[in-house]
Design an enzyme around this catalytic site. Sequence first.
Site, PDB file in Angstrom:
ATOM      1  N   ASP A  64      35.738  37.831 -82.552  1.00 28.64           N
ATOM      2  CA  ASP A  64      36.709  37.012 -82.332  1.00 28.64           C
ATOM      3  C   ASP A  64      36.522  35.661 -82.617  1.00 28.64           C
ATOM      4  O   ASP A  64      37.609  34.662 -83.053  1.00 28.64           O
ATOM      5  CB  ASP A  64      37.076  36.901 -80.687  1.00 28.64           C
ATOM      6  CG  ASP A  64      36.019  36.483 -80.018  1.00 28.64           C
ATOM      7  OD1 ASP A  64      34.713  36.055 -80.348  1.00 28.64           O
ATOM      8  OD2 ASP A  64      35.997  36.603 -78.392  1.00 28.64           O
ATOM      9  N   HIS A  65      35.458  34.955 -83.141  1.00 28.89           N
ATOM     10  CA  HIS A  65      35.327  33.750 -83.407  1.00 28.89           C
ATOM     11  C   HIS A  65      35.452  33.318 -84.968  1.00 28.89           C
ATOM     12  O   HIS A  65      35.993  32.726 -85.508  1.00 28.89           O
ATOM     13  CB  HIS A  65      33.833  33.123 -82.931  1.00 28.89           C
ATOM     14  CG  HIS A  65      33.711  32.973 -81.451  1.00 28.89           C
ATOM     15  ND1 HIS A  65      34.060  33.702 -80.397  1.00 28.89           N
ATOM     16  CD2 HIS A  65      33.712  31.612 -80.880  1.00 28.89           C
ATOM     17  CE1 HIS A  65      33.785  33.044 -79.286  1.00 28.89           C
ATOM     18  NE2 HIS A  65      33.749  31.863 -79.521  1.00 28.89           N
ATOM     19  N   ASP A 119      28.497  33.577 -74.125  1.00 26.12           N
ATOM     20  CA  ASP A 119      29.743  32.551 -74.360  1.00 26.12           C
ATOM     21  C   ASP A 119      29.903  31.834 -72.980  1.00 26.12           C
ATOM     22  O   ASP A 119      30.056  32.556 -71.963  1.00 26.12           O
ATOM     23  CB  ASP A 119      31.084  33.367 -74.739  1.00 26.12           C
ATOM     24  CG  ASP A 119      32.217  32.465 -75.216  1.00 26.12           C
ATOM     25  OD1 ASP A 119      32.206  32.310 -76.327  1.00 26.12           O
ATOM     26  OD2 ASP A 119      32.794  32.003 -74.136  1.00 26.12           O
ATOM     27  N   ARG A 379      38.894  22.899 -74.042  1.00 26.98           N
ATOM     28  CA  ARG A 379      37.921  21.854 -74.599  1.00 26.98           C
ATOM     29  C   ARG A 379      38.828  20.949 -75.499  1.00 26.98           C
ATOM     30  O   ARG A 379      39.320  21.313 -76.256  1.00 26.98           O
ATOM     31  CB  ARG A 379      36.512  22.102 -75.355  1.00 26.98           C
ATOM     32  CG  ARG A 379      35.769  23.040 -74.329  1.00 26.98           C
ATOM     33  CD  ARG A 379      34.267  23.578 -74.742  1.00 26.98           C
ATOM     34  NE  ARG A 379      33.555  23.958 -73.683  1.00 26.98           N
ATOM     35  CZ  ARG A 379      32.919  24.941 -73.580  1.00 26.98           C
ATOM     36  NH1 ARG A 379      32.664  25.815 -74.656  1.00 26.98           N
ATOM     37  NH2 ARG A 379      32.169  25.279 -72.668  1.00 26.98           N
ATOM     38  N   SER A 535      29.275  24.541 -74.447  1.00 24.30           N
ATOM     39  CA  SER A 535      29.126  26.028 -74.970  1.00 24.30           C
ATOM     40  C   SER A 535      27.819  26.601 -74.653  1.00 24.30           C
ATOM     41  O   SER A 535      26.934  25.820 -74.216  1.00 24.30           O
ATOM     42  CB  SER A 535      29.398  25.932 -76.440  1.00 24.30           C
ATOM     43  OG  SER A 535      28.306  25.955 -77.161  1.00 24.30           O
ATOM     44  N   ARG A 537      25.998  28.203 -76.809  1.00 22.79           N
ATOM     45  CA  ARG A 537      25.423  28.699 -78.361  1.00 22.79           C
ATOM     46  C   ARG A 537      23.937  28.342 -78.222  1.00 22.79           C
ATOM     47  O   ARG A 537      23.503  26.719 -77.962  1.00 22.79           O
ATOM     48  CB  ARG A 537      26.141  27.986 -79.358  1.00 22.79           C
ATOM     49  CG  ARG A 537      26.050  26.355 -79.499  1.00 22.79           C
ATOM     50  CD  ARG A 537      27.101  25.734 -80.615  1.00 22.79           C
ATOM     51  NE  ARG A 537      28.337  26.090 -79.976  1.00 22.79           N
ATOM     52  CZ  ARG A 537      29.551  25.099 -80.349  1.00 22.79           C
ATOM     53  NH1 ARG A 537      29.422  24.054 -81.013  1.00 22.79           N
ATOM     54  NH2 ARG A 537      30.589  25.463 -79.778  1.00 22.79           N
TER      55      ARG A 537
HETATM   56  C1  MIC Z   1      33.185  27.592 -77.276  1.00 23.26           C
HETATM   57  O1  MIC Z   1      33.998  27.565 -76.792  1.00 23.26           O
HETATM   58  O2  MIC Z   1      32.382  26.246 -77.757  1.00 23.26           O
HETATM   59  C2  MIC Z   1      32.368  28.803 -78.102  1.00 23.26           C
HETATM   60  C3  MIC Z   1      32.648  28.857 -79.512  1.00 23.26           C
HETATM   61  O3  MIC Z   1      32.974  29.730 -77.523  1.00 23.26           O
HETATM   62  C4  MIC Z   1      31.036  28.878 -77.501  1.00 23.26           C
HETATM   63  C5  MIC Z   1      30.114  29.908 -78.139  1.00 23.26           C
HETATM   64  C6  MIC Z   1      29.601  29.697 -79.421  1.00 23.26           C
HETATM   65  O4  MIC Z   1      29.383  28.451 -79.533  1.00 23.26           O
HETATM   66  O5  MIC Z   1      29.733  30.380 -80.303  1.00 23.26           O
HETATM   67  C7  MIC Z   1      30.893  28.817 -75.859  1.00 23.26           C
HETATM   68  O6  MIC Z   1      32.006  28.633 -75.349  1.00 23.26           O
HETATM   69  O7  MIC Z   1      29.847  29.425 -75.406  1.00 23.26           O
HETATM   70 FE1  SF4 Z   2      37.134  31.331 -78.314  1.00 24.26          FE
HETATM   71 FE2  SF4 Z   2      35.480  29.743 -77.053  1.00 24.26          FE
HETATM   72 FE3  SF4 Z   2      37.743  28.857 -77.543  1.00 24.26          FE
HETATM   73 FE4  SF4 Z   2      37.542  30.769 -75.780  1.00 24.26          FE
HETATM   74  S1  SF4 Z   2      36.717  28.842 -75.682  1.00 24.26           S
HETATM   75  S2  SF4 Z   2      38.786  30.719 -77.246  1.00 24.26           S
HETATM   76  S3  SF4 Z   2      35.744  31.808 -76.429  1.00 24.26           S
HETATM   77  S4  SF4 Z   2      36.289  29.317 -78.940  1.00 24.26           S
END
Ligand code: MIC
Ligand code: SF4
Length: 643
Positions: A64-65, A119, A379, A535, A537
């Site tokens: 999905d990313h 995630d 965010r 996140s 990550r």
């Molecule tokens: C995000 O919302 O920052 C992400 C991208 O979903 C991350 C995961 C990632 O960095 O791949 C998260 O929330 O953990």
């Molecule tokens: Fe995707 Fe992270 Fe955004 Fe949720 S917050 S939509 S998991 S990038």
Amino acid sequence: MGSSVTRKIIEQHLVEGEWVAGREIAVRIDQTLTQDATGTMAYLQFEAIGISRVKAELSVSYVDHNTLQSDFKNADDHNYLRTVAARYGIVFSRPGNGICHQLHLERFARPGRTLIGSDSHTPTAGGIGSLAMGAGGLDVACAMAGEPFRIKVPLVVGVKLSGKLPAWVSAKDIILELLRRVDVTGGVGKVFEYFGPGVRTLSVPDRATITNMGTETGATTSIFPSDGVTKAFLKAQGREDHWVRLQADWRPGFDEVIEIDLDRLEPLAASPHSPGAVKTVREIGRVPVHQVCIGSCTNSSVKDLKVAAAVLKGKTIAESLHLTINPGSRQVVEHLADSGDLRDLVAAGARILENACGPCIGMGAAPPSGAVSVRTFNRNFEGRSGTKDASVYLVSPEVAAATALTGVLTDPRDLGDAPKLKLPKRFFINDNLFIPPLDEPVAANATILRGPNIAPLPAFPPLPDMLDGQVLLKVADNITTDHIMPAGAKVLPLRSNIPEISKYVFEAVDPTFAQRAKAAGGGFIIGGDNYGQGSSREHAALAPKYLGVKAVIVRSFARIHLANLINFGIVPLTFKNPADYDSLEPGDDIQVRIGDLQGRTVLRNVTDGTEAELVHTLSPLDAQILKAGGKLPWIKAQIEARG
Ligand code: MIC
Ligand code: SF4
């Protein structure tokens, strides 16, 4: 004294330890999920552990990313994920199916089950009564290998909801209200458990919006009880048999109680650049807006997008802005198509994007320079949209749609009566983009596709007793993992290649960081409070480790990032006296004797001859893992020893 829902689920899954706040416990994990941007690394690590098939009750791999395919990289990663899933017993969700958290809520999450996901918004499943936590990919790989997940026993905060939401106010405003009160660190070490008469007025997707964005408080997770509303949702998803009732007992012994009266809430917005900077939309005023984005795992359910369609029906979006819509799943799109809402959205001028994260993680639709973007996401960190000087406000779908019409930040109550929505009693169920894994023995001989984007995992040696080197960087409070390891369309495709992605570490803070760190043979990072918020990550630990970062010394850490630092052998230390933060400068030569990481330690500043006492919150096991050079070598040794 009775028990909270949180405590009941944890105690049913307890493998080691006891319920004493702050103590480390090990919890059995029923379900795991990964998404593609963290998943490739998680599965490379799972393969390295050397287990022949996943041991969790259910493991799902979502894509999905990384869905923009501007070259071979993301497409290669999808192939790897598809084939590794088939081989090891993991359900694979094909690109196009939707956002992991929305899909998991619809099709797999279960009340009373434990879930960890690579995630940070995995707590979305708390909306259905699952104890769901975000974790680094390596911790998810370990859970797939049957290892329990280690957490500190949280404080359980009861959030009592009373009353009923007024017209034009929705679930997003409830979580924004909580963020207004507790800010981005108020949930650290806590679980927010919702209770009270207001709970039954909220649907499961409403609840999931709240538990999703509870992450932004720093909480371990958030959870709702499983009641008649949960049962009706599961029935509408054709899985009523997954329902169990789950309620807190009379006098559940919450460590703290927060009360929110739903009747008194009004439309809220988190202002740039923090999800905790919440004010009422009226207080912020009619700011001119250049972009509106509706979607993300926080607000992309059928109801969220139906509200937008009802507001926009028969009208045209303001000339000054563009509107993007990312539905959460195919199920959502099928409903919008069937009801005609999709037509209303398109006719009003919305740009319908893929069922994926999209603009939320800077994967397309970056706003123009200096723009104001109003988003239903979770965010709004500086630069996360892909445009460094853009200002992002986080709002409900109601506020977003009203703003799309007027071109200025708008309180939807100004539009008159709220629309009456007809929500489906039964959802369209179509699981044809979930691929089940191969059965044994065929699986054992299945080929795993690895394109050139997939680099081998770097290996790290055990840690010495003395760490020495330069302070490479000093940063302020609330540094996010988006600062440490940026995402977005340019960098996300490198998630499977640590040497390449490490070139971007701290790029937005100091573009010379990666080069300097390598040239200096590594060193130290000094930070303030809540270091590593955001996140899950693990690249924000793994890539700095690859560049030689030895320890991160801060005033305080965010939970998942702290675990990731331990997992990859970077020593996480905190100042005993927070004022010592001021005495260190970039370029200082320092020495830290870590020994066997029991108790506190001393930092010697060789440059100016001063000393500072350092402490840590490492358990004896964390210390062992760190000294071994990280969790991968440690877990392999454990599993081999067990035969
Ligand atoms: C995000 O919302 O920052 C992400 C991208 O979903 C991350 C995961 C990632 O960095 O791949 C998260 O929330 O953990
Ligand atoms: Fe995707 Fe992270 Fe955004 Fe949720 S917050 S939509 S998991 S990038």
